[in-house]
Design a protein around this motif. Structure first.
Motif, mmCIF file in Angstrom:
data_model
loop_
_atom_site.group_PDB
_atom_site.id
_atom_site.type_symbol
_atom_site.label_atom_id
_atom_site.label_comp_id
_atom_site.label_asym_id
_atom_site.label_seq_id
_atom_site.Cartn_x
_atom_site.Cartn_y
_atom_site.Cartn_z
ATOM 1 N N TYR A 282 7.885 -1.975 3.728
ATOM 2 C CA TYR A 282 6.666 -2.723 3.421
ATOM 3 C C TYR A 282 6.531 -2.737 1.902
ATOM 4 O O TYR A 282 6.227 -1.715 1.283
ATOM 5 C CB TYR A 282 5.466 -2.062 4.094
ATOM 6 C CG TYR A 282 5.577 -2.076 5.604
ATOM 7 C CD1 TYR A 282 4.913 -3.040 6.364
ATOM 8 C CD2 TYR A 282 6.383 -1.151 6.275
ATOM 9 C CE1 TYR A 282 5.042 -3.076 7.748
ATOM 10 C CE2 TYR A 282 6.519 -1.183 7.653
ATOM 11 C CZ TYR A 282 5.847 -2.138 8.384
ATOM 12 O OH TYR A 282 5.986 -2.182 9.759
ATOM 13 N N ALA A 302 3.764 -5.873 2.085
ATOM 14 C CA ALA A 302 2.861 -4.729 2.196
ATOM 15 C C ALA A 302 1.415 -5.182 2.209
ATOM 16 O O ALA A 302 1.013 -6.086 1.467
ATOM 17 C CB ALA A 302 3.099 -3.760 1.049
ATOM 18 N N ASP A 306 -0.813 -0.047 3.785
ATOM 19 C CA ASP A 306 0.539 0.506 3.834
ATOM 20 C C ASP A 306 0.801 1.518 2.727
ATOM 21 O O ASP A 306 1.864 2.150 2.696
ATOM 22 C CB ASP A 306 1.573 -0.617 3.768
ATOM 23 C CG ASP A 306 1.547 -1.496 5.001
ATOM 24 O OD1 ASP A 306 1.351 -0.940 6.096
ATOM 25 O OD2 ASP A 306 1.691 -2.727 4.870
ATOM 26 N N ARG A 309 -0.387 5.656 3.721
ATOM 27 C CA ARG A 309 -0.144 5.681 5.165
ATOM 28 C C ARG A 309 0.979 6.664 5.490
ATOM 29 O O ARG A 309 2.036 6.631 4.861
ATOM 30 C CB ARG A 309 0.237 4.278 5.644
ATOM 31 C CG ARG A 309 0.653 4.173 7.104
ATOM 32 C CD ARG A 309 1.008 2.714 7.411
ATOM 33 N NE ARG A 309 1.626 2.563 8.719
ATOM 34 C CZ ARG A 309 2.182 1.433 9.161
ATOM 35 N NH1 ARG A 309 2.179 0.359 8.379
ATOM 36 N NH2 ARG A 309 2.720 1.364 10.367
ATOM 37 N N PHE A 311 3.729 7.286 7.864
ATOM 38 C CA PHE A 311 4.406 6.432 8.836
ATOM 39 C C PHE A 311 4.947 7.205 10.035
ATOM 40 O O PHE A 311 4.902 6.721 11.166
ATOM 41 C CB PHE A 311 5.551 5.674 8.151
ATOM 42 C CG PHE A 311 5.098 4.577 7.243
ATOM 43 C CD1 PHE A 311 4.797 3.324 7.737
ATOM 44 C CD2 PHE A 311 4.964 4.806 5.876
ATOM 45 C CE1 PHE A 311 4.373 2.298 6.893
ATOM 46 C CE2 PHE A 311 4.548 3.796 5.022
ATOM 47 C CZ PHE A 311 4.247 2.541 5.525
ATOM 48 N N LYS A 315 9.963 3.850 8.747
ATOM 49 C CA LYS A 315 9.220 2.852 7.979
ATOM 50 C C LYS A 315 8.801 3.489 6.653
ATOM 51 O O LYS A 315 8.545 4.694 6.595
ATOM 52 C CB LYS A 315 7.973 2.383 8.729
ATOM 53 C CG LYS A 315 8.254 1.717 10.069
ATOM 54 C CD LYS A 315 6.958 1.357 10.786
ATOM 55 C CE LYS A 315 7.242 0.724 12.129
ATOM 56 N NZ LYS A 315 5.994 0.379 12.852
ATOM 57 N N SER A 317 6.944 2.330 2.475
ATOM 58 C CA SER A 317 6.454 1.305 1.558
ATOM 59 C C SER A 317 7.083 1.518 0.189
ATOM 60 O O SER A 317 7.488 2.628 -0.162
ATOM 61 C CB SER A 317 4.926 1.346 1.457
ATOM 62 O OG SER A 317 4.465 2.640 1.107
#
Length: 414
Positions: A282, A302, A306, A309, A311, A315, A317
């Motif tokens: 992201y 993003a 995000d 966060r 995850f 995943k 960012s």
């Protein structure tokens, strides 16, 4: 339904475990290690019942899994804990007053330790072992998603306690009925400390509703900042390891920050490594453009949520920052104060990062995945504390004690 009888038995069990000689506590944990290894098929069979009820796409499924290597690793950690010195009964201070009083300050067990956790049956063994070694009682409230696994583990632990003529109520598994959590959180006459280990939602609930002192552990929003002087090939390896080696744990990477002057070169190195593990990225607009040029296959724009966060999956960012000041400001805003890393060959910038970032563990040129009680030489941990009172970082054996004053007199009055 009430858990009061269970809690009463836990409080009574403090006398049994507290007076257990050090050599017996070591022998007990050594026997428990053998018992786990001897019961690997049984534990795995019970764990399979829990796994079959959890969807494959649930990021907690990896945390729930107890396979043979993980059980053997748990058994080995018990031997590590047994070898550590008993943190209780240590003389911290001694003072002879002019009136003849002898005053000593010693470490003593906390008493009854309550732990609320989700999906991670390894916590059952870790907490029980740490509490036994330090002379504490533990009451465990695991999640319903691990009930079969936790039940067999606690039964094996209690079997070992009985074999050493120790009150089996020193380790108890509470019912998973959510209605009973509030009773646990308000049982200040029975429980001395509550430790939540799990999602931020769980931690917030415990903190807001507990009348028992709380030590927060668990949630980790972890950043790795690639500074402009970094060895970019090394940086790509570190970031990849921090993200993919075990993405469901709290010390896994969530956000990559990279200085703008090296962003294009770094992303060109990082993209194929993350793509090989099917990591969803992201990215904010500048990073998105660079990844798009690399034809990154799992790319998303993003959203504000995000960043900051956790995850707990494959995943992460990515954000490009103009300089170290901006990176530090981003971490200050979004960090959960767990583990943060900088990749840099500039010692001045690295020291600035270490001294400025407010987190339990800070790293230079290494993966955040090392934040772990076992890795730090502490045997095991109940969790990673992200607060500052009593304990910070791995909440391990050394922190399962408090202080007590012993005063010896010969008739003195005041």
């Amino acid at each position: 339904m009430t858990i009061q009888p269970l809690l009463e038995r836990a409080r009574q069990a403090t006398m049994s475990i507290r007076t257990l000689p050090d050599a017996q506590k070591q022998a007990l944990l050594q026997q428990l290690s053998r018992t786990l290894n001897e019961n690997i098929p049984t534990i795995m069979a019970e764990n399979k019942k829990d796994l079959e009820l959890m969807p494959d796409e649930d990021p907690k499924k990896d945390r729930l899994l107890l396979n043979a290597p993980r059980i053997r690793s748990l058994a080995a950690s018990l031997l590590d804990i047994a070898r550590l010195p008993d943190p209780a009964n240590q003389l911290l201070l001694e003072n002879h007053l002019e009136n003849g009083l002898l005053i000593q300050k010693k470490t003593v067990p906390l008493g009854v330790v309550g732990v609320i956790y989700e999906s991670r049956p390894n916590v059952t063994v870790d907490v029980a072992a740490l509490c036994i070694r330090s002379g504490n009682v533990c009451v465990l409230r695991g999640g319903s998603d691990a009930i079969h696994t936790n039940t067999i583990l606690v039964s094996l632990i209690q079997e070992t306690l009985r074999a050493f003529d120790t009150d089996e109520n020193a380790v108890q598994l509470l019912p998973t009925d959510r209605a009973l959590v509030t009773e646990m959180l308000t049982a200040s006459q029975y429980i001395d400390i509550i430790i939540p280990r799990g999602s931020q939602q769980l931690i917030d609930f415990v903190r807001q509703h507990s009348r028992v002192p709380v030590i927060e552990t668990g949630a980790g929003v972890c950043h790795t900042y690639v500074e402009r002087s970094a060895n970019l090939e090394q940086a790509a390896i570190i970031v990849t390891n921090a993200k993919v080696s075990r993405p469901s744990v709290c010390n896994a990477l969530d956000t990559v920050l990279v200085d703008e002057p090296v962003a294009a070169d770094f992303i060109a190195l990082l993209a194929p490594q993350l793509a090989a593990h099917d990591v969803d990225i992201y990215a904010e607009p500048a990073a998105y453009a660079l990844l798009e040029a690399q034809q990154y296959p799992h790319l998303h724009k993003a959203q504000p949520e995000d960043f900051g966060r956790e995850f707990l999956s494959l995943k992460c960012s990515i954000k490009i920052v103009p300089d170290t000041t901006a990176a530090l400001a981003h971490i200050q805003e979004f960090s959960s104060r767990h583990s943060e890393a900088i990749i840099s060959r500039d010692p001045i910038v690295s020291e600035q990062f270490l001294n400025t970032v407010d987190a339990a563990a800070v790293y230079v040129n290494a993966s955040t995945r090392f934040t772990d009680g076992g890795v730090f030489g502490l045997g095991a941990e109940i969790g990673i504390s992200t607060q500052k009172l009593h304990a910070r970082g791995p909440f391990a054996l050394e922190k399962l004690v408090t202080e007590k004053w012993f005063v010896y007199g010969s008739g003195q009055v005041r």
